[in-house]
Design an enzyme around this catalytic site. Structure first.
Site, PDB file in Angstrom:
ATOM      1  N   ASP A  30       0.853  -1.183   0.000  1.00 31.66           N
ATOM      2  CA  ASP A  30       0.000   0.000   0.000  1.00 31.66           C
ATOM      3  C   ASP A  30       0.894   1.239   0.000  1.00 31.66           C
ATOM      4  OD1 ASP A  30      -1.728   2.207   1.104  1.00 31.66           O
ATOM      5  OD2 ASP A  30      -3.196   0.582   1.123  1.00 31.66           O
ATOM      6  N   ASN A  86     -13.055  -3.172   2.234  1.00 29.04           N
ATOM      7  CA  ASN A  86     -13.999  -2.061   2.256  1.00 29.04           C
ATOM      8  C   ASN A  86     -14.913  -2.210   1.045  1.00 29.04           C
ATOM      9  OD1 ASN A  86     -12.671  -0.860   4.504  1.00 29.04           O
ATOM     10  ND2 ASN A  86     -11.160   0.007   3.128  1.00 29.04           N
ATOM     11  N   HIS A  99     -10.450  -5.342  -3.536  1.00 33.71           N
ATOM     12  CA  HIS A  99      -9.110  -5.480  -2.987  1.00 33.71           C
ATOM     13  C   HIS A  99      -9.197  -5.832  -1.511  1.00 33.71           C
ATOM     14  CE1 HIS A  99     -10.161  -1.189  -2.602  1.00 33.71           C
ATOM     15  NE2 HIS A  99      -9.326  -1.126  -1.564  1.00 33.71           N
ATOM     16  N   HIS A 101      -7.060  -5.602   1.955  1.00 31.07           N
ATOM     17  CA  HIS A 101      -5.927  -5.061   2.690  1.00 31.07           C
ATOM     18  C   HIS A 101      -5.472  -6.117   3.686  1.00 31.07           C
ATOM     19  CE1 HIS A 101      -6.472  -0.713   1.671  1.00 31.07           C
ATOM     20  NE2 HIS A 101      -7.724  -1.104   1.474  1.00 31.07           N
TER      21      HIS A 101
END
Length: 117
Positions: A30, A86, A99, A101
């Site tokens: 990230d 999310n 995606h 995380h």
């Protein structure tokens, strides 16, 4: 999708610090880490969000879930990690490409949601 930032990363049009790639998925650090270890795992196939997942994605998502612990260990998550997906506006999704995380480090991560007492 031509304008999707994560699709551009997969195609090599935007640089990333890649940690893993195979025919179906791509993992990279990230650019704004929230923890000492913070990377993302994305499908190469453009899926806008978890809300758009269909039965035909079952195998792909299974592959991703099985891969996460291995990548987390390889990145230094030796005592646990957190996975975050999310989804949509309310879920805080900023990039509209599914995606995951993966965050961790040597210290316990703070609580995700604080409940009023």
């Amino acid at each position: 999708m031509d304008s999707c930032v994560f699709c551009k990363i997969v195609r090599g049009e935007i640089p990333s610090e890649k940690i893993y790639e195979d025919a179906d998925v791509f993992a990279f650090h990230d650019i704004h880490p929230a923890a000492p270890i913070h990377f993302m795992l994305i499908p190469k196939l453009h899926i806008g969000s978890l809300d758009e997942v269909e039965d035909k994605h079952r195998s792909l998502l299974g592959e991703m879930m099985v891969l996460i612990p291995r990548l987390a260990r390889e990145q230094g998550c030796t005592d646990g990690f957190r996975t975050i997906i999310n989804t949509g506006r309310v879920g805080g999704q900023e990039v509209h490409h599914l995606h995951i995380h993966i965050v961790g480090g040597s210290e316990r991560l703070p609580a995700m949601i604080h409940h009023p007492r």
